[in-house]
Enzyme design. Sequence first.
Site, PDB file in Angstrom:
ATOM      1  N   ARG A  60      18.062  76.678  32.996  1.00 32.19           N
ATOM      2  CA  ARG A  60      18.323  75.615  33.975  1.00 32.19           C
ATOM      3  C   ARG A  60      17.616  74.308  33.612  1.00 32.19           C
ATOM      4  NH1 ARG A  60      19.968  75.034  39.390  1.00 32.19           N
ATOM      5  NH2 ARG A  60      18.681  73.670  40.668  1.00 32.19           N
ATOM      6  N   ILE A 102      21.728  68.024  41.284  1.00 32.32           N
ATOM      7  CA  ILE A 102      22.056  69.410  40.957  1.00 32.32           C
ATOM      8  C   ILE A 102      21.702  70.201  42.214  1.00 32.32           C
ATOM      9  CG2 ILE A 102      19.763  69.726  39.862  1.00 32.32           C
ATOM     10  CD1 ILE A 102      20.926  71.907  38.114  1.00 32.32           C
ATOM     11  N   SER A 103      22.577  71.114  42.620  1.00 31.07           N
ATOM     12  CA  SER A 103      22.355  71.854  43.865  1.00 31.07           C
ATOM     13  C   SER A 103      21.149  72.783  43.754  1.00 31.07           C
ATOM     14  CB  SER A 103      23.573  72.716  44.191  1.00 31.07           C
ATOM     15  OG  SER A 103      24.718  71.914  44.315  1.00 31.07           O
ATOM     16  N   GLN A 104      20.619  73.148  44.918  1.00 26.05           N
ATOM     17  CA  GLN A 104      19.582  74.177  45.012  1.00 26.05           C
ATOM     18  C   GLN A 104      20.133  75.460  44.361  1.00 26.05           C
ATOM     19  OE1 GLN A 104      19.225  75.375  49.069  1.00 26.05           O
ATOM     20  NE2 GLN A 104      17.241  76.348  48.798  1.00 26.05           N
TER      21      GLN A 104
END
Length: 215
Positions: free
Chosen positions: A38, A64-66
């Site tokens: 990530r 960027i999403s959780q």
Amino acid sequence: MRQKADLAAIRRRMVAEQIQGRGIKDLRILRAMEEIPRHLFVPLTKPRATYCDGPLPIGQGQTISQPYITAYMTELLQVKPSDRVLEIGTGSGYQAALLSFLCAEVYSIEIIASHHVRARKIMERLQYTNVHLRLGDGCEGWPEEAPFDGIIVTAAAKGQTPTTLLEQLSDDGRLVIPIGQSLYDQQLVVYTRQKDQLTAREDLAVRFVPLVQGD
Ligand code: SAH
């Protein structure tokens, strides 16, 4: 070498605490999230910080999403290994990378050129060869490759789900999209197509950046 091992351990903890710990059960999602680096998808941040329990800026006002939300939306899509999936809003590329582990082909569209170019470089570096990226307006879908078994929209529509996307859904296909008038009033909506019948149901409350949508 040491940093690589440290980051792998941080990933395992992220998955155990943030993902599995909150009820995501699909083992393929859990294993893929342990695998995907990530930190390579989030620019300008200390690698460790990219595994935090929240969204992060990726530039140009986008995020960027959780990790949990990425996993949750992926589970809602219920993708099979033979599926072909379309994503709207490539952003960092992390969601597309996760899908690339779970299905046959991933098509992802991004409207901001710098994000598109950056995601393309990461996919090449990681050799995620089943991810196909396009620069353009995702609301038009990807007609040449339609229909799709799953469509995931990772930016919020104000009111209407683009009909073009619904039309590009295959029989038994699912479309997951955040819908809401403001940042504080959005819900994930899951559409399922069966023959010509479309059903929609509301799911989790979420917060996504707005989808750029021509009316
Ligand atoms: N899925 C991403 C997060 C997306 S953030 C990830 O895993 O990192 C939302 C993204 O949608 C932003 O990059 C934004 O530029 C993009 N976007 C917004 N409207 C769009 C549109 N109409 N077509 C394609 N991309 C769009």
